[in-house]
Design a protein around this motif. Structure first.
Motif, PDB file in Angstrom:
ATOM      1  N   ARG A  88       0.832  -1.204   0.000  1.00 32.75           N
ATOM      2  CA  ARG A  88       0.000   0.000   0.000  1.00 32.75           C
ATOM      3  C   ARG A  88       0.875   1.266   0.000  1.00 32.75           C
ATOM      4  O   ARG A  88       0.581   2.242  -0.662  1.00 32.75           O
ATOM      5  N   THR A  89       1.963   1.195   0.752  1.00 33.18           N
ATOM      6  CA  THR A  89       2.850   2.356   0.828  1.00 33.18           C
ATOM      7  C   THR A  89       3.515   2.620  -0.517  1.00 33.18           C
ATOM      8  O   THR A  89       3.598   3.768  -0.964  1.00 33.18           O
ATOM      9  N   ILE A  90       3.951   1.565  -1.179  1.00 37.17           N
ATOM     10  CA  ILE A  90       4.584   1.751  -2.490  1.00 37.17           C
ATOM     11  C   ILE A  90       3.562   2.328  -3.479  1.00 37.17           C
ATOM     12  O   ILE A  90       3.891   3.183  -4.302  1.00 37.17           O
ATOM     13  N   LEU A  91       2.305   1.883  -3.354  1.00 37.10           N
ATOM     14  CA  LEU A  91       1.258   2.423  -4.225  1.00 37.10           C
ATOM     15  C   LEU A  91       1.035   3.912  -3.955  1.00 37.10           C
ATOM     16  O   LEU A  91       0.945   4.719  -4.875  1.00 37.10           O
ATOM     17  N   GLU A  92       0.970   4.278  -2.700  1.00 42.44           N
ATOM     18  CA  GLU A  92       0.767   5.698  -2.355  1.00 42.44           C
ATOM     19  C   GLU A  92       1.926   6.554  -2.851  1.00 42.44           C
ATOM     20  O   GLU A  92       1.724   7.638  -3.399  1.00 42.44           O
ATOM     21  N   LEU A  93       3.139   6.066  -2.631  1.00 42.86           N
ATOM     22  CA  LEU A  93       4.318   6.818  -3.068  1.00 42.86           C
ATOM     23  C   LEU A  93       4.320   6.963  -4.591  1.00 42.86           C
ATOM     24  O   LEU A  93       4.619   8.036  -5.123  1.00 42.86           O
ATOM     25  N   SER A  94       3.967   5.870  -5.290  1.00 44.89           N
ATOM     26  CA  SER A  94       3.938   5.904  -6.752  1.00 44.89           C
ATOM     27  C   SER A  94       2.904   6.913  -7.245  1.00 44.89           C
ATOM     28  O   SER A  94       3.151   7.661  -8.198  1.00 44.89           O
ATOM     29  N   ASP A  95       1.752   6.930  -6.592  1.00 43.41           N
ATOM     30  CA  ASP A  95       0.706   7.895  -6.961  1.00 43.41           C
ATOM     31  C   ASP A  95       1.191   9.327  -6.770  1.00 43.41           C
ATOM     32  O   ASP A  95       0.932  10.203  -7.592  1.00 43.41           O
ATOM     33  N   ARG A  96       1.883   9.554  -5.664  1.00 43.57           N
ATOM     34  CA  ARG A  96       2.365  10.912  -5.395  1.00 43.57           C
ATOM     35  C   ARG A  96       3.366  11.358  -6.443  1.00 43.57           C
ATOM     36  O   ARG A  96       3.326  12.490  -6.921  1.00 43.57           O
ATOM     37  N   VAL A  97       4.266  10.426  -6.800  1.00 43.64           N
ATOM     38  CA  VAL A  97       5.276  10.762  -7.808  1.00 43.64           C
ATOM     39  C   VAL A  97       4.602  10.998  -9.157  1.00 43.64           C
ATOM     40  O   VAL A  97       4.925  11.958  -9.867  1.00 43.64           O
ATOM     41  N   GLY A  98       3.616  10.149  -9.491  1.00 40.75           N
ATOM     42  CA  GLY A  98       2.890  10.314 -10.749  1.00 40.75           C
ATOM     43  C   GLY A  98       2.223  11.681 -10.822  1.00 40.75           C
ATOM     44  O   GLY A  98       2.287  12.375 -11.843  1.00 40.75           O
ATOM     45  N   ARG A  99       1.602  12.076  -9.721  1.00 42.77           N
ATOM     46  CA  ARG A  99       0.905  13.364  -9.683  1.00 42.77           C
ATOM     47  C   ARG A  99       1.893  14.505  -9.935  1.00 42.77           C
ATOM     48  O   ARG A  99       1.609  15.437 -10.676  1.00 42.77           O
ATOM     49  N   ARG A 100       3.064  14.405  -9.309  1.00 40.89           N
ATOM     50  CA  ARG A 100       4.045  15.474  -9.515  1.00 40.89           C
ATOM     51  C   ARG A 100       4.570  15.479 -10.948  1.00 40.89           C
ATOM     52  O   ARG A 100       4.797  16.534 -11.532  1.00 40.89           O
ATOM     53  N   LEU A 101       4.764  14.293 -11.516  1.00 40.02           N
ATOM     54  CA  LEU A 101       5.211  14.226 -12.910  1.00 40.02           C
ATOM     55  C   LEU A 101       4.214  14.936 -13.813  1.00 40.02           C
ATOM     56  O   LEU A 101       4.587  15.745 -14.660  1.00 40.02           O
ATOM     57  N   ARG A 102       2.924  14.652 -13.600  1.00 40.42           N
ATOM     58  CA  ARG A 102       1.897  15.256 -14.457  1.00 40.42           C
ATOM     59  C   ARG A 102       1.844  16.760 -14.243  1.00 40.42           C
ATOM     60  O   ARG A 102       1.761  17.539 -15.189  1.00 40.42           O
ATOM     61  N   ARG A 103       1.920  17.159 -12.964  1.00 39.74           N
ATOM     62  CA  ARG A 103       1.810  18.594 -12.672  1.00 39.74           C
ATOM     63  C   ARG A 103       2.990  19.358 -13.275  1.00 39.74           C
ATOM     64  O   ARG A 103       2.850  20.473 -13.749  1.00 39.74           O
ATOM     65  N   GLU A 104       4.166  18.728 -13.244  1.00 39.66           N
ATOM     66  CA  GLU A 104       5.348  19.450 -13.703  1.00 39.66           C
ATOM     67  C   GLU A 104       5.712  19.136 -15.153  1.00 39.66           C
ATOM     68  O   GLU A 104       6.705  19.647 -15.666  1.00 39.66           O
ATOM     69  N   GLY A 105       4.902  18.284 -15.781  1.00 37.45           N
ATOM     70  CA  GLY A 105       5.077  18.073 -17.213  1.00 37.45           C
ATOM     71  C   GLY A 105       6.239  17.172 -17.600  1.00 37.45           C
ATOM     72  O   GLY A 105       6.922  17.421 -18.588  1.00 37.45           O
ATOM     73  N   TYR A 106       6.451  16.112 -16.822  1.00 39.20           N
ATOM     74  CA  TYR A 106       7.521  15.171 -17.149  1.00 39.20           C
ATOM     75  C   TYR A 106       6.958  13.770 -17.355  1.00 39.20           C
ATOM     76  O   TYR A 106       5.906  13.417 -16.817  1.00 39.20           O
ATOM     77  N   LEU A 107       7.708  12.973 -18.118  1.00 40.55           N
ATOM     78  CA  LEU A 107       7.480  11.533 -18.177  1.00 40.55           C
ATOM     79  C   LEU A 107       8.708  10.852 -17.592  1.00 40.55           C
ATOM     80  O   LEU A 107       9.833  11.291 -17.822  1.00 40.55           O
ATOM     81  N   ALA A 108       8.480   9.772 -16.848  1.00 44.01           N
ATOM     82  CA  ALA A 108       9.589   9.022 -16.269  1.00 44.01           C
ATOM     83  C   ALA A 108      10.033   7.945 -17.237  1.00 44.01           C
ATOM     84  O   ALA A 108       9.217   7.176 -17.727  1.00 44.01           O
ATOM     85  N   GLY A 109      11.320   7.872 -17.490  1.00 44.68           N
ATOM     86  CA  GLY A 109      11.866   6.790 -18.299  1.00 44.68           C
ATOM     87  C   GLY A 109      12.410   5.655 -17.447  1.00 44.68           C
ATOM     88  O   GLY A 109      12.732   4.586 -17.937  1.00 44.68           O
ATOM     89  N   GLY A 110      12.488   5.893 -16.156  1.00 44.00           N
ATOM     90  CA  GLY A 110      12.998   4.866 -15.248  1.00 44.00           C
ATOM     91  C   GLY A 110      12.429   5.035 -13.851  1.00 44.00           C
ATOM     92  O   GLY A 110      11.855   6.067 -13.526  1.00 44.00           O
ATOM     93  N   VAL A 111      12.571   3.990 -13.062  1.00 42.31           N
ATOM     94  CA  VAL A 111      12.080   4.001 -11.687  1.00 42.31           C
ATOM     95  C   VAL A 111      13.157   3.433 -10.772  1.00 42.31           C
ATOM     96  O   VAL A 111      13.838   2.467 -11.131  1.00 42.31           O
ATOM     97  N   THR A 112      13.309   4.052  -9.607  1.00 46.72           N
ATOM     98  CA  THR A 112      14.196   3.511  -8.582  1.00 46.72           C
ATOM     99  C   THR A 112      13.401   3.269  -7.306  1.00 46.72           C
ATOM    100  O   THR A 112      12.646   4.136  -6.876  1.00 46.72           O
ATOM    101  N   LEU A 113      13.567   2.099  -6.725  1.00 41.91           N
ATOM    102  CA  LEU A 113      12.971   1.798  -5.428  1.00 41.91           C
ATOM    103  C   LEU A 113      14.059   1.891  -4.365  1.00 41.91           C
ATOM    104  O   LEU A 113      15.162   1.364  -4.532  1.00 41.91           O
ATOM    105  N   LYS A 114      13.734   2.597  -3.289  1.00 41.06           N
ATOM    106  CA  LYS A 114      14.679   2.728  -2.182  1.00 41.06           C
ATOM    107  C   LYS A 114      14.119   1.986  -0.984  1.00 41.06           C
ATOM    108  O   LYS A 114      12.922   2.046  -0.708  1.00 41.06           O
TER     109      LYS A 114
END
Length: 411
Positions: free
Chosen positions: A267-293
């Motif tokens: 659930r936490t990874i899902l929430e974090l992913s959603d937050r990052v997605g929202r920021r990508l859309r708001r700031e006009g970027y597409l992610a070409g890669g993902v890193t899990l910490k």
DNA sequence: TCTGGGGTCCTAGGACCC
DNA sequence: TCTGGGGTCCTAGGACCC
């Protein structure tokens, strides 16, 4: 040689704590600590900022909040209000841009300005610096420290040394005189590790480094050795760069208690992913890669990275990849302390961010359309207005947990 | 003392290609 | 069977900054 440049470094004093004192007159003159909830000295997390009244107790930023609490339980402890600080930050930067377009933000409360050319219009650089300080104080009620020097490094050190309410000028030709007696940790790039290493070699002051043969430092530290030597000699030709594209956008969270609960992790990874997605859309970027910490109960940190087949700004896509990455981390016997999801290899999104057009484009990925529709609803009605069913029906353990991942950011 | 959350940059080592 | 040298790309970890 270039004629001397005039570079200003401006740094707000105790920024978050000062905004809290500005907004809450009752806090003025009292120790204020902005950061994690101390929870009677048992809280996790660190001090994000503290007022000058808190410093005689030994409280410093980045200190564990539990330690700050032991040092001064009577201080006023408040959670950060990032949206409010961002608003004040915008007003500060608006003042700075009245004097030059060459304003490079370093953080929410810190910037470099190149005012070399501004002097024709606004008078000498030190007058510009004094005007900035005076306007920030009179128009916003906040105190800034300023360093003025021929380059970025010297300006930064100068503003640090003057704090609080400082105004320190390093005139051209006085670089060595200014730097020589200072301790080595003042050099950019010298943190605790490098400081310890240099001290073991008997090096205490910037002057001692400046007088060493550059080859010796290079042999010891590689490429960083030459950089240090140049800084120690007051040499720094980096330009002030106003706009810089983000290279990554991430979100991470530390659990209140280390966990091995698969469902909570998912659930936490899902929430974090959603937050990052929202920021990508708001700031006009597409992610070409993902890193899990991943950080475990012994504070050991691991990262796992992947390249996406198709760049995306959708939380679901980030989640799927991050979840795959988690399977590459051996969880055996490990409790999880922290999880983070970061979008990397950013590309500028072809469509305008938040543009209505994208909702109607027949070829658009339906999940991107859904994500944007959710963005619009949250923008209009707040982030609690709509959420994933899988997050709403989360376990009862989450109820009453005020510092949930989403809350802590949107508050 | 027990360590947040947001980032950037550098390096070592391995895979792969010519 | 043992094997060069250069270059690029990628990953993971770590130092550092605010």
């Amino acid at each position: 040689m270039d004629p001397a440049r005039a570079i200003i470094h401006l740094d707000m004093d105790a920024f978050y704590a000062s905004v809290e004192q500005l907004d809450h007159p009752a806090y003025r003159g009292r120790p204020v600590v902005v950061g994690a909830d101390p929870r009677d000295g048992k809280g996790r997390g660190v001090v994000a900022a503290c007022s000058y009244e808190a410093r005689p107790f030994g409280i410093r930023s980045a200190m564990p909040i539990s330690r700050a609490y032991r040092l001064c339980p009577k201080a006023i402890y408040v959670r950060p209000r990032m949206a409010r600080y961002a608003e004040m930050s915008d007003r500060i930067f608006a003042i700075l841009r009245d004097y030059t377009d060459l304003v490079e933000p370093l953080s929410i409360d810190e910037a470099f300005l190149d005012v070399t050319a501004s002097q024709r219009l606004f008078g000498p650089a030190d007058a510009i610096g004094r005007t900035l300080k005076a306007r920030i104080r009179s128009e916003l009620g906040l105190v800034a420290s300023i360093g003025l020097a021929p380059n970025k490094f010297l300006a930064k050190v100068a503003s640090d040394l003057g704090k609080p309410d400082g105004f320190v000028v390093v005139a051209p030709g006085k670089e060595r005189e200014f730097l020589d007696p200072l301790p080595i940790f003042r050099l950019w790039g010298v943190g605790p590790k490098t400081e310890a290493r240099l001290k073991r070699l008997g090096l205490q002051t910037i002057g001692q480094i400046a007088r060493m043969p550059v080859e010796t430092l290079e042999a010891m530290l590689g490429g960083a050795g030459r950089d240090l030597w140049e800084l120690a000699n007051g040499m720094d030709d980096r330009e002030v760069v106003p706009e810089q594209d983000a290279k990554s956008i991430g979100a991470e969270t530390t659990f209140e208690r280390d966990t091995e609960d698969r469902e909570e992790i998912r659930r936490t990874i899902l929430e974090l992913s959603d937050r990052v997605g929202r920021r990508l859309r708001r700031e006009g970027y597409l992610a070409g890669g993902v890193t899990l910490k991943f950080r475990d109960h012994l504070f050991r940190t691991l990262t796992r990275a992947a390249i996406l087949d198709h760049p995306t700004d959708v939380g679901d896509d980030l989640f799927r990849e991050a979840w795959k990455l988690l399977q590459r981390v051996s969880l055996a016997g490990n409790r999880v302390r922290l999880l983070g999801v970061t979008a990397t290899r950013l590309l500028a999104a072809a469509e305008p961010p938040g543009g209505q057009m994208s909702l109607f484009r027949p070829t658009a990925d339906p999940r991107r359309r859904l994500a944007r529709a959710v963005d619009a609803i949250q923008e209009r009605f707040g982030s609690d207005a709509i959420a994933r069913a899988s997050l709403v029906e989360a376990s009862p353990a989450r109820k009453g947990r005020k510092s949930g991942v989403k809350d802590s950011h949107s508050r």
